[in-house]
Design an enzyme around this catalytic site. Structure first.
Site, PDB file in Angstrom:
ATOM      1  NE  ARG A  94      -3.731   0.382   2.404  1.00 31.10           N
ATOM      2  CZ  ARG A  94      -3.915   1.182   3.456  1.00 31.10           C
ATOM      3  NH1 ARG A  94      -3.303   0.942   4.587  1.00 31.10           N
ATOM      4  NH2 ARG A  94      -4.691   2.236   3.347  1.00 31.10           N
ATOM      5  CE  LYS A 144       1.804  -6.195   5.894  1.00 30.76           C
ATOM      6  NZ  LYS A 144       2.017  -4.907   5.217  1.00 30.76           N
ATOM      7  NE  ARG A 162       0.907   2.854  12.248  1.00 30.83           N
ATOM      8  CZ  ARG A 162       1.469   3.932  11.743  1.00 30.83           C
ATOM      9  NH1 ARG A 162       1.689   4.982  12.496  1.00 30.83           N
ATOM     10  NH2 ARG A 162       1.833   3.971  10.478  1.00 30.83           N
TER      11      ARG A 162
END
Length: 320
Positions: free
Chosen positions: A117, A182, A317
């Site tokens: 992204r 992630k 976050r």
């Protein structure tokens, strides 16, 4: 296109994890030991660790099973293209939307220009990750594509669960997480004209066995071998599972939109009912995350009540 056949043949031989001498490799491929050494250096530039031990030869630091086009294609109906080396699986399909059929898949062992992204580079070493894109022609047009990355995330996690792997979660709008790290990222790119069908290319990069060699990744991350505690999974079967599950999810989305995916997303939401901060441009909003709504927006409970937020520039976050 550059010929990588010698390097790929070398990797096929080395993938058994055993030592192979430069002499035996040279005889097998009909080239000199010096040429073998040069090709080994080229493979190392792809991010592959290869040991060289005097008197023994070359050995992969991490044995792996290379992706096999015949095995994958024999188990799915979608057209599959396997490119061991490619600039970007997404870009490859984007440049061919006029000539390929909806559902076409592109898979690679190595990307030289992988992206995430906002134009971020996606680290793409050879054979230790999965680089996967699927082309989909959405007849309802670009406006109907809102929330598509959420649908893809749900499908990918459900495909992983179908293989008996638990604990993988989703981070809004398009990342896969495990233990707040992630595991994979999803990138949806589209083209088309108002009033016409939308050409969508949905890409995913997943860390399978990547090691932290250089510290260039700017966020906590994990890989599938850490998630399951070993490397006993079949990369080819993983691709097959993703293709089948994604194909069905995209068909369901075309028929019913987001309505069948909201509860499925919320079950997998990594941040649901947790305090978070939502960064939108220069603005930061603090609250409790409450999943997604019927349009794919993230719900945040603040002092002003529960509000929905949606947009390509939003990051989510954990406060912790």
């Amino acid at each position: 296109m550059k010929d990588h056949s010698v390097k790929l043949n070398l990797l096929n031989t080395l993938s058994d994890g055993a030592f192979h001498s430069g002499e035996s490799l040279g005889k097998q491929l009909g080239i000199t030991r010096a040429a073998i050494s040069k090709h080994i250096q080229g493979i190392q530039e792809w991010g592959v660790d290869i040991f060289r031990v005097q008197g023994k030869g070359y050995q992969l630091a991490q044995p792996f099973i290379m992706l096999n086009h015949e095995r994958i294609q024999s188990q799915v109906n979608n057209p599959v293209e396997l490119h061991p080396i490619i600039d970007s699986t997404n870009q490859y399909l984007l440049e061919r939307t006029d000539t390929i059929t909806s559902g076409t898949v592109c898979v690679a062992e190595y990307q030289s220009q992988g992206r995430g992204r906002r134009g971020r580079q996606w680290m793409s070493p050879f054979g230790t990750n999965l680089y996967f894109s699927i082309f989909w022609r959405l007849e309802a047009g670009m406006a109907a594509a809102m929330g598509l990355s959420l649908v893809v995330g749900v499908a990918v996690v459900e495909a992983i669960e179908a293989l008996g792997i638990e604990g993988v979660k989703l981070k809004w709008p398009n990342d896969l997480y495990h233990d707040d790290k992630k595991l994979a990222g999803i990138l949806v790119e589209m083209s088309g004209q108002a009033g016409g069908a939308a050409n969508l290319v949905i890409g995913m990069g997943m860390n399978l066995a990547m090691q932290d060699k250089n510290g260039e990744i700017d966020q906590p991350w994990t890989s599938l071998v850490e998630v399951i505690g070993n490397d006993q999974f079949d990369r080819n079967q993983l691709v097959v599972s993703f293709i089948k599950t994604l194909d069905q999810a995209l068909k369901d989305y075309e028929m019913h939109g987001m309505q069948d995916f909201v509860a499925r997303w919320n079950r997998l939401d990594n941040f649901i009912d947790r305090p978070v901060r939502l960064i939108m441009g220069n603005n930061e909003i603090n609250g409790i995350e409450r999943g997604i709504d019927a349009h794919g927006g993230v719900l945040l409970e603040t002092n002003d009540g529960v509000k929905s937020f949606i947009g390509g520039e939003i990051s989510l976050r954990s406060n912790g």
